[in-house]
Design a protein around this motif. Structure first.
Motif, PDB file in Angstrom:
ATOM      1  N   ALA A  99       0.831  -1.205   0.000  1.00  0.00           N
ATOM      2  CA  ALA A  99       0.000   0.000   0.000  1.00  0.00           C
ATOM      3  C   ALA A  99       0.865   1.253   0.000  1.00  0.00           C
ATOM      4  O   ALA A  99       0.482   2.280  -0.546  1.00  0.00           O
ATOM      5  CB  ALA A  99      -0.931  -0.009   1.195  1.00  0.00           C
ATOM      6  N   CYS A 100       2.040   1.186   0.610  1.00  0.00           N
ATOM      7  CA  CYS A 100       3.019   2.260   0.544  1.00  0.00           C
ATOM      8  C   CYS A 100       4.403   1.617   0.544  1.00  0.00           C
ATOM      9  O   CYS A 100       4.532   0.411   0.776  1.00  0.00           O
ATOM     10  CB  CYS A 100       2.861   3.253   1.696  1.00  0.00           C
ATOM     11  SG  CYS A 100       3.325   2.609   3.300  1.00  0.00           S
ATOM     12  N   THR A 101       5.420   2.400   0.299  1.00  0.00           N
ATOM     13  CA  THR A 101       6.755   1.825   0.147  1.00  0.00           C
ATOM     14  C   THR A 101       7.286   1.186   1.422  1.00  0.00           C
ATOM     15  O   THR A 101       8.125   0.304   1.362  1.00  0.00           O
ATOM     16  CB  THR A 101       7.762   2.895  -0.321  1.00  0.00           C
ATOM     17  OG1 THR A 101       7.761   3.974   0.615  1.00  0.00           O
ATOM     18  CG2 THR A 101       7.414   3.403  -1.704  1.00  0.00           C
ATOM     19  N   ARG A 102       6.804   1.595   2.568  1.00  0.00           N
ATOM     20  CA  ARG A 102       7.285   1.039   3.833  1.00  0.00           C
ATOM     21  C   ARG A 102       6.453  -0.119   4.350  1.00  0.00           C
ATOM     22  O   ARG A 102       6.807  -0.743   5.340  1.00  0.00           O
ATOM     23  CB  ARG A 102       7.339   2.135   4.890  1.00  0.00           C
ATOM     24  CG  ARG A 102       8.366   3.179   4.570  1.00  0.00           C
ATOM     25  CD  ARG A 102       8.447   4.189   5.669  1.00  0.00           C
ATOM     26  NE  ARG A 102       9.456   5.183   5.339  1.00  0.00           N
ATOM     27  CZ  ARG A 102       9.854   6.111   6.162  1.00  0.00           C
ATOM     28  NH1 ARG A 102       9.342   6.193   7.357  1.00  0.00           N
ATOM     29  NH2 ARG A 102      10.774   6.967   5.783  1.00  0.00           N
TER      30      ARG A 102
END
Length: 158
Positions: A99-102
């Motif tokens: 969902a996000c890079t992290r």
């Protein structure tokens, strides 16, 4: 083929029954969703190849056609959008979506809901097998809403 374990693997507070239902609905709807998005990709690629925006201004009805024909830039943007949607659907299906890079890769109910909504927006009136997609969208909407209510209650209690 997505499984209950894949859906529960990202730490979402889903019970086994909800996760199993979503997995079953996803597996039924995914081929249709992929076909819809792939059809849009192939159509836009063909329109770009055909240079549909090149309309002879002297031809009869040219003004009408120019008003209703997307520009090359618009078509290329749509193509990139559909390619990103197909990639997201595939990652969700494999349980590798971030969902996000992290975030760790996995299946996200909220990301799945957004991707299904985008697929429904891309579907034409002649799309076949839409019942499974609408059923999945409804189940995801209900689940996302329940998760958001639980999160809000947790925040209010803190």
């Amino acid at each position: 083929m997505i499984t209950t374990a894949t859906i529960r693997g990202n730490g979402a507070a889903l019970d086994d029954t909800t996760a199993a239902d979503i997995a079953e609905l996803w597996n039924a709807a995914y081929p249709t969703m992929r076909d819809i998005v792939t059809g849009n990709i192939n159509g836009d690629r063909q329109r770009i190849t055909d240079r549909v925006w090149d309309i002879d201004p002297a031809s009869p009805g040219a003004a009408w056609m120019l008003d209703r024909t997307p520009t090359e830039r618009q078509l290329r943007h749509r193509l990139r959008t559909f390619e990103a949607l197909r990639r997201t659907l595939g990652q969700l299906d494999r349980g590798t979506h971030k969902a996000c890079t992290r975030s760790p890769g996995g299946f996200s109910v909220s990301s799945a809901y957004s991707a299904v909504q985008d697929t429904l927006n891309a579907a034409g009136t002649r799309s076949q097998g839409m019942e499974a997609v609408y059923t999945l969208a409804a189940a995801l909407a209900y689940t996302v809403e329940a998760l958001q209510r639980a999160w809000a209650a947790k925040q209010d209690a803190a």
